[in-house]
Design a protein around this motif. Sequence first.
Motif, PDB file in Angstrom:
ATOM      1  N   VAL A 199       0.829  -1.203   0.000  1.00  0.00           N
ATOM      2  CA  VAL A 199       0.000   0.000   0.000  1.00  0.00           C
ATOM      3  C   VAL A 199       0.863   1.252   0.000  1.00  0.00           C
ATOM      4  O   VAL A 199       0.555   2.234  -0.682  1.00  0.00           O
ATOM      5  N   PHE A 200       1.955   1.237   0.761  1.00  0.00           N
ATOM      6  CA  PHE A 200       2.857   2.387   0.742  1.00  0.00           C
ATOM      7  C   PHE A 200       3.479   2.561  -0.653  1.00  0.00           C
ATOM      8  O   PHE A 200       3.751   3.689  -1.084  1.00  0.00           O
ATOM      9  N   ARG A 201       3.689   1.463  -1.366  1.00  0.00           N
ATOM     10  CA  ARG A 201       4.194   1.562  -2.739  1.00  0.00           C
ATOM     11  C   ARG A 201       3.136   2.202  -3.638  1.00  0.00           C
ATOM     12  O   ARG A 201       3.450   3.042  -4.494  1.00  0.00           O
ATOM     13  N   PHE A 202       1.867   1.799  -3.464  1.00  0.00           N
ATOM     14  CA  PHE A 202       0.796   2.429  -4.233  1.00  0.00           C
ATOM     15  C   PHE A 202       0.747   3.935  -3.972  1.00  0.00           C
ATOM     16  O   PHE A 202       0.479   4.727  -4.875  1.00  0.00           O
ATOM     17  N   ALA A 203       0.996   4.345  -2.732  1.00  0.00           N
ATOM     18  CA  ALA A 203       0.900   5.751  -2.336  1.00  0.00           C
ATOM     19  C   ALA A 203       2.140   6.549  -2.697  1.00  0.00           C
ATOM     20  O   ALA A 203       2.207   7.747  -2.406  1.00  0.00           O
ATOM     21  N   GLY A 204       3.133   5.943  -3.317  1.00  0.00           N
ATOM     22  CA  GLY A 204       4.337   6.662  -3.713  1.00  0.00           C
ATOM     23  C   GLY A 204       5.350   6.832  -2.606  1.00  0.00           C
ATOM     24  O   GLY A 204       6.332   7.563  -2.771  1.00  0.00           O
ATOM     25  N   GLY A 205       5.137   6.174  -1.455  1.00  0.00           N
ATOM     26  CA  GLY A 205       6.090   6.268  -0.357  1.00  0.00           C
ATOM     27  C   GLY A 205       5.761   7.400   0.599  1.00  0.00           C
ATOM     28  O   GLY A 205       4.764   8.118   0.457  1.00  0.00           O
ATOM     29  N   PHE A 206       6.628   7.565   1.597  1.00  0.00           N
ATOM     30  CA  PHE A 206       6.437   8.573   2.635  1.00  0.00           C
ATOM     31  C   PHE A 206       6.911   9.943   2.166  1.00  0.00           C
ATOM     32  O   PHE A 206       7.771  10.061   1.294  1.00  0.00           O
ATOM     33  N   THR A 207       6.362  10.986   2.805  1.00  0.00           N
ATOM     34  CA  THR A 207       6.907  12.330   2.629  1.00  0.00           C
ATOM     35  C   THR A 207       8.137  12.478   3.517  1.00  0.00           C
ATOM     36  O   THR A 207       8.433  11.610   4.350  1.00  0.00           O
ATOM     37  N   ASP A 208       8.852  13.582   3.352  1.00  0.00           N
ATOM     38  CA  ASP A 208      10.070  13.774   4.139  1.00  0.00           C
ATOM     39  C   ASP A 208       9.788  14.086   5.598  1.00  0.00           C
ATOM     40  O   ASP A 208      10.704  14.088   6.419  1.00  0.00           O
ATOM     41  N   GLN A 209       8.516  14.353   5.953  1.00  0.00           N
ATOM     42  CA  GLN A 209       8.165  14.650   7.336  1.00  0.00           C
ATOM     43  C   GLN A 209       7.448  13.479   8.012  1.00  0.00           C
ATOM     44  O   GLN A 209       6.929  13.628   9.122  1.00  0.00           O
ATOM     45  N   ALA A 210       7.425  12.320   7.359  1.00  0.00           N
ATOM     46  CA  ALA A 210       6.654  11.192   7.879  1.00  0.00           C
ATOM     47  C   ALA A 210       7.352  10.532   9.064  1.00  0.00           C
ATOM     48  O   ALA A 210       8.571  10.342   9.068  1.00  0.00           O
ATOM     49  N   TYR A 211       6.549  10.155  10.069  1.00  0.00           N
ATOM     50  CA  TYR A 211       7.037   9.355  11.189  1.00  0.00           C
ATOM     51  C   TYR A 211       6.787   7.886  10.816  1.00  0.00           C
ATOM     52  O   TYR A 211       5.675   7.365  10.941  1.00  0.00           O
ATOM     53  N   SER A 212       7.816   7.224  10.308  1.00  0.00           N
ATOM     54  CA  SER A 212       7.667   5.867   9.780  1.00  0.00           C
ATOM     55  C   SER A 212       8.118   4.781  10.746  1.00  0.00           C
ATOM     56  O   SER A 212       8.077   3.611  10.394  1.00  0.00           O
TER      57      SER A 212
END
Length: 786
Positions: free
Chosen positions: A341-354
């Motif tokens: 799902v994260f791949r579908f969403a294009g990955g995290f933004t630079d401010q994401a708490y992953s």
Amino acid sequence: MLRIFSHLVTFLFLISYIAVGQVPAKVEQLSDDQIQEFLQKAQSSGLSEAQIEQMALQRGYTPSDIAKMRDRIAKIKSGQVKKESSLSEETETSRFQAEEVAKKATVTLTQTPSKKIASDSVVAVGLEKQVYGSAFFREAGISFEPNLRIATPKNYILGPEDEINVEVFGSSVQTYRLKVSPEGAVKLENSGPILVTGLTIEEARNKIAGRLRQLYSMPGVGIQVTLGNIRTIRVTITGEVVRPGSYSISSLATVFNAIYQSGGPNANGTFRSIQLRRDNKIIRTIDLYDFLLNGDEKDNIGLRDQDVLVFPDYAARVELRGEVRRPMIFEIKPGETLKDVFRFAGGFTDQAYSANISVRRNTSRELKVVNVDQAGFSNFALQNGDKISVGTILNRYENRVEISGAVFRPGEFALDESVRTVKQLVEKADGVRGDAFLGRAFIRREKENLDTENISFDLGKLLRGEIADIPLKRQDIVTIKSINELREAYTVSIGGAINNGGAFEYAENMSIGDLIVLAGGFKEGAVSSRIEVSRRIKTDTATTADAANVQVFVLNLDKSLKINTEDASFRLQPFDAVFVRSSPLYEVQKVVVIQGEVNFPGSYSIRTRDERVSDLIERAGGLKLRAYLKAARFFRKGELVAVDLNRITEHPESIDNLRLEDRDTLIIPQKDELVRITGAVLNPATVNYGTSSVGDYVSQSGGFTSEAIRKRVYVTYANGKIASTRKILFFRSYPHVEPGAVITVPAVDETKRRKMEPTERIAIFSLIGSLVIATGSILAAILRNN
């Protein structure tokens, strides 16, 4: 009007074809005569444009068809219609017609009931901005049609209604246009039918070429077989799709062409498991995500007549919110994980708490929350309805310390093995500057409860190793002040006969000559032998009553500003104030002006400080014969000063003979033979001078008005003096009038006159009545006693 007629023409032609149950004809298939005929019918039609447009859209016409009809009408009216005669032009036209067929599928099946369409539309509008892939089918202006202007694919399967162009060239030239019959065969002259249905264009070429070589049994003959007009196939699209129905489309169309024409999945339709059925069997399951994410067209296969595209309900969807590039609703297949799902969403933004992700999940009874750490993304299986939230990283640093102030490289540094203490941090910042205040520095530290505390220390002793070094913690801010920040800014000032006086930054070892040069040097009238320097006394002077507050020095400098002994030996201190005096005899030229009836009017410089008005008249060559001294006016700083020039000329020693000042102006006019009457008279006017009586001039202006205040009449004479009315016993004595005078009669200001209220009148009358009665009673008592 052309636009309205073009709509009407197109739709009237549509209605005529609907009446006989035929598929609507395309604009390119109409002749110019037909268009002219329908144009005449349109002008007499009673239908509105909106009604005809709605009918046409329901039957498969598109805005593109309307635009083409408009162009055809414009060309016919301008005489620009071109004839098509050659075989290549006919072949191109037939391809163009087929391309127009593919631009919009013609729906011939019964549509879904209007209620369901409306409800689906509401849901679709609510989800099209959320469900991933919906926007692809909602974007206006996107064209997703088959390209028919290409060479015929070798794997193209022939069928009924296809047209084959055969060219024989060489020693024999012949052209055939062969149309595939409903039985699947083409027929050559002098030859039997050739079955081509189900063959590829390459296989059909070989088969037709073999038959032609039998007919043209001679060397040097070449044969070329191409596809001319292509057929229309019927494809059915059903299930959870925006526009279900049966579509007539080009035989070159692919799966993606048909999906786009149908509007794509509706609110409940799947993007991941679209079924292509042929001969009642599923031959391909199409996943649009492969195309939307990667541009993969492996599922974009060609369609055949009677193919069926089925859009089942989606199996599972999850919602992704927060710090991802595409926060949307995604459809998932069994076995897909959080990582997918994260791949579908294009990955995290630079401010994401992953580091840890929160998943809200529906159970059979209630909601629950599942936390998934980063290591478990690839193993965490998702369920339908999961809501995934990606938070934002904290606005704090895990290993930052900061140093500011009097160091060479202030800024942020990492708290690591090389920087653990204050001394190491100062060394990392390239050390303290020369102006650093070493007696006290401090650390601003964040406590566990997020309060801040201040830690002070002696920086000099710490750097010398006389006290223990201080360990740092993350978020610590070390501040080192400079000496200049802890004292008042050092300045010196200079004023007086200097070009650019003011305050200047103090520098050690500064002399008075240095300061004068910085201030632009002496003015012309400056005296360099009496330069005063005022210096603050820093000791407490409050204990002595007569103690001086400042210390004053008087110095003698060389006006050429060359360094002399006194200047070289005297050094300024912070806050010294220097004053440069002007020469008592030096003055800038002062100018007065005389105008009017003198022999040499103009501007004159004041020669001495005791020069007077009479001297100015004498310097101007004396008075002319027509000079009227009573009307002379004297201005000082723009204000009129009343002077008696007759008295000044006759008695120069009188006090009226004013001493001249800079910019004084004296105006001596000719005699003015007019008198002006203004104010509360019936007819304010200007009349000739003839008498010195105010009453005569008021009579000439019609007399006083009812608002006139006669006792306040005044006269303004030509020289600016004013004379008012005086009262002698019971008589008024008006001022005398001279030529050039202005008589002013004041009027009562009605806005300031207060009218008596009725209650006040009643009270006054009552008081008078009471006084009369009381007086009568007193007189009666007196008479009785007598």
